[in-house]
Design a protein around this motif. Structure first.
Motif, PDB file in Angstrom:
ATOM      1  N   VAL A  39     -18.083  72.937   5.339  1.00  0.00           N
ATOM      2  CA  VAL A  39     -17.772  73.163   3.922  1.00  0.00           C
ATOM      3  C   VAL A  39     -16.299  72.912   3.636  1.00  0.00           C
ATOM      4  N   ASN A  40     -15.451  73.080   4.637  1.00  0.00           N
ATOM      5  CA  ASN A  40     -14.022  72.916   4.401  1.00  0.00           C
ATOM      6  C   ASN A  40     -13.636  71.505   3.956  1.00  0.00           C
ATOM      7  N   PRO A  41     -14.222  70.428   4.524  1.00  0.00           N
ATOM      8  CA  PRO A  41     -13.871  69.097   4.005  1.00  0.00           C
ATOM      9  C   PRO A  41     -14.234  68.936   2.526  1.00  0.00           C
ATOM     10  N   LEU A  42     -15.361  69.495   2.120  1.00  0.00           N
ATOM     11  CA  LEU A  42     -15.775  69.403   0.721  1.00  0.00           C
ATOM     12  C   LEU A  42     -14.809  70.173  -0.175  1.00  0.00           C
ATOM     13  N   ARG A  43     -14.418  71.350   0.273  1.00  0.00           N
ATOM     14  CA  ARG A  43     -13.554  72.210  -0.539  1.00  0.00           C
ATOM     15  C   ARG A  43     -12.132  71.661  -0.627  1.00  0.00           C
ATOM     16  N   ILE A  44     -11.611  71.199   0.514  1.00  0.00           N
ATOM     17  CA  ILE A  44     -10.228  70.719   0.483  1.00  0.00           C
ATOM     18  C   ILE A  44     -10.138  69.395  -0.273  1.00  0.00           C
ATOM     19  N   ALA A 104      -7.583  74.546  -1.956  1.00  0.00           N
ATOM     20  CA  ALA A 104      -6.567  75.265  -1.192  1.00  0.00           C
ATOM     21  C   ALA A 104      -5.463  74.286  -0.833  1.00  0.00           C
ATOM     22  N   ASP A 105      -4.371  74.813  -0.310  1.00  0.00           N
ATOM     23  CA  ASP A 105      -3.280  73.948   0.142  1.00  0.00           C
ATOM     24  C   ASP A 105      -3.594  73.338   1.496  1.00  0.00           C
ATOM     25  N   ALA A 106      -4.302  74.079   2.333  1.00  0.00           N
ATOM     26  CA  ALA A 106      -4.676  73.574   3.657  1.00  0.00           C
ATOM     27  C   ALA A 106      -5.959  74.258   4.095  1.00  0.00           C
ATOM     28  N   ALA A 107      -6.735  73.546   4.875  1.00  0.00           N
ATOM     29  CA  ALA A 107      -7.971  74.105   5.427  1.00  0.00           C
ATOM     30  C   ALA A 107      -8.086  73.655   6.875  1.00  0.00           C
ATOM     31  N   PHE A 108      -8.708  74.492   7.674  1.00  0.00           N
ATOM     32  CA  PHE A 108      -8.968  74.097   9.054  1.00  0.00           C
ATOM     33  C   PHE A 108     -10.220  73.230   9.091  1.00  0.00           C
ATOM     34  N   GLY A 109     -10.189  72.236   9.938  1.00  0.00           N
ATOM     35  CA  GLY A 109     -11.321  71.340  10.081  1.00  0.00           C
ATOM     36  C   GLY A 109     -11.534  70.979  11.527  1.00  0.00           C
ATOM     37  N   ILE A 111     -16.859  61.381   2.240  1.00  0.00           N
ATOM     38  CA  ILE A 111     -15.875  62.277   1.641  1.00  0.00           C
ATOM     39  C   ILE A 111     -14.506  61.613   1.737  1.00  0.00           C
ATOM     40  N   THR A 112     -13.859  61.441   0.609  1.00  0.00           N
ATOM     41  CA  THR A 112     -12.560  60.772   0.569  1.00  0.00           C
ATOM     42  C   THR A 112     -11.487  61.714   0.039  1.00  0.00           C
ATOM     43  N   GLY A 113     -10.250  61.259   0.104  1.00  0.00           N
ATOM     44  CA  GLY A 113      -9.152  62.042  -0.463  1.00  0.00           C
ATOM     45  C   GLY A 113      -8.621  63.125   0.439  1.00  0.00           C
ATOM     46  N   ILE A 114      -8.924  63.067   1.742  1.00  0.00           N
ATOM     47  CA  ILE A 114      -8.452  64.074   2.690  1.00  0.00           C
ATOM     48  C   ILE A 114      -7.370  63.482   3.589  1.00  0.00           C
TER      49      ILE A 114
END
Length: 322
Positions: free
Chosen positions: A73-78, A83-88, A109-112
């Motif tokens: 879920v973190n890649p989708l959310r970030i 958030a400013d940062a997420a663990f992946g 998923i793009t923009g990461i």
């Protein structure tokens, strides 16, 4: 041929110029007042990493808030800038970038962007010793305390299952949740096995091993190679003897890397300062969790799958790492 004196003078000039350039770049990045991180499930290493970083950032003048999350879920959310940062996890991030696995319904998923790589996480499959389950083949029909379906831990487990010819329907899933939930189910004899991806030792698994002896389920080198062919974010690893109470032999398992990532629109000053504080306080960061103990500049500066965020890249360039 240059004289030694001229050579030293030239080197000093280059270093001086580099220092002035670094100072100029650093001046462009104003320290943020606060940051918001998304970690992992409570009881897992990411949540411990994130909450352990809070006092380090705070004493460096930046307040940090942390909330739970998960690898799928973190890649989708970030990507949405939540958030400013997420663990992946490198394995889940590979799937996200390709739009496969848990991300198939979302597409690519793009923009990461990456900020840093922090550790490698071992795919734990742990069974109560009294069940007699000591191999992947023995998992068929076992009562399993499984991670949430939207986590990288579950996707990592299914990669191994696929290599071993097992399907999701081959497991008797009795619970879904984080490492704590699954370990408690095994401890209470409501489950035979539990799986979670995290650097050893996982605290809830350590507690389980003290009260109910466990087997850590491993793979052969050839089997791990096949897992890596499914997902390049999964690589060979090992849970060594002594990692858990009663665990007295090295067991080969596959593992994934953990990164801190962000969205392309993040203010570069924020990723710059995240890296700066982690690097300049690396000894304290290493003390947060055993999984962070081996952390060094090379690891921090080499996260795979996504491109580095501009602010993070600027810091590493100043240090000669890029």
């Amino acid at each position: 041929m240059f004289s030694k004196q001229k050579t030293l003078g030239a080197v000093a000039g280059v270093l001086c110029a580099g220092l002035l350039a670094a100072q100029a770049h650093a001046a462009d990045y104003k320290k943020p007042d606060r940051l918001h991180f998304i970690g992992g499930s409570t009881g897992g290493s990411w949540y411990a990493f994130a909450t352990g970083m809070v006092p380090i950032f705070k004493r460096n003048g930046i307040d940090v808030s942390v909330e739970p999350g998960g690898g799928s879920v973190n890649p989708l959310r970030i990507a949405k800038g939540e958030a400013d940062a997420a663990f992946g996890q490198t394995s889940a991030n590979f799937d996200a970038k390709q739009g496969i696995g848990a991300f198939e319904k979302y597409g690519k998923i793009t923009g990461i962007n990456n900020i840093v790589m922090v550790s490698t996480d071992h795919v734990h499959v742990v069974c109560a010793k009294e069940t007699g389950i000591s191999t992947w083949e023995g998992l068929k029909g076992a009562r399993l305390g499984a991670p949430s379906a939207a986590t990288a831990s579950w996707g990592n487990f299914l990669a191994g299952a696929q290599v071993m010819g097992l399907k999701e329907s081959d497991f008797n899933i009795v619970s879904r949740g984080g490492a704590e939930t699954g370990a408690k189910m095994v401890k209470d004899r409501q489950a035979d096995c539990v799986t979670h991806t995290s650097h050893y030792p996982i605290s809830s698994f350590s507690e389980l091993a003290v009260t109910r002896p466990i087997n850590v389920i491993g793979m052969t080198d050839e089997q791990m190679k096949k897992v890596g062919e499914l997902n390049e974010g999964l690589v060979p690893g090992m849970v060594p003897a002594g990692a858990y109470s009663g665990h007295d032999t090295d067991v080969k398992v596959y593992k994934a890397g953990s990164v801190m990532m962000t969205h392309e629109g993040l203010d570069p000053a924020k990723s710059y300062w995240i890296v700066k504080i982690l690097v300049e306080n690396i000894e304290d960061v290493r003390k947060i969790h055993k999984g962070l103990a081996p952390l060094d500049m090379e690891t921090l500066s080499t996260p795979p799958v996504f491109e580095m965020h501009p602010g993070a890249a600027a810091y590493f360039k100043e240090k000669g790492m890029m």
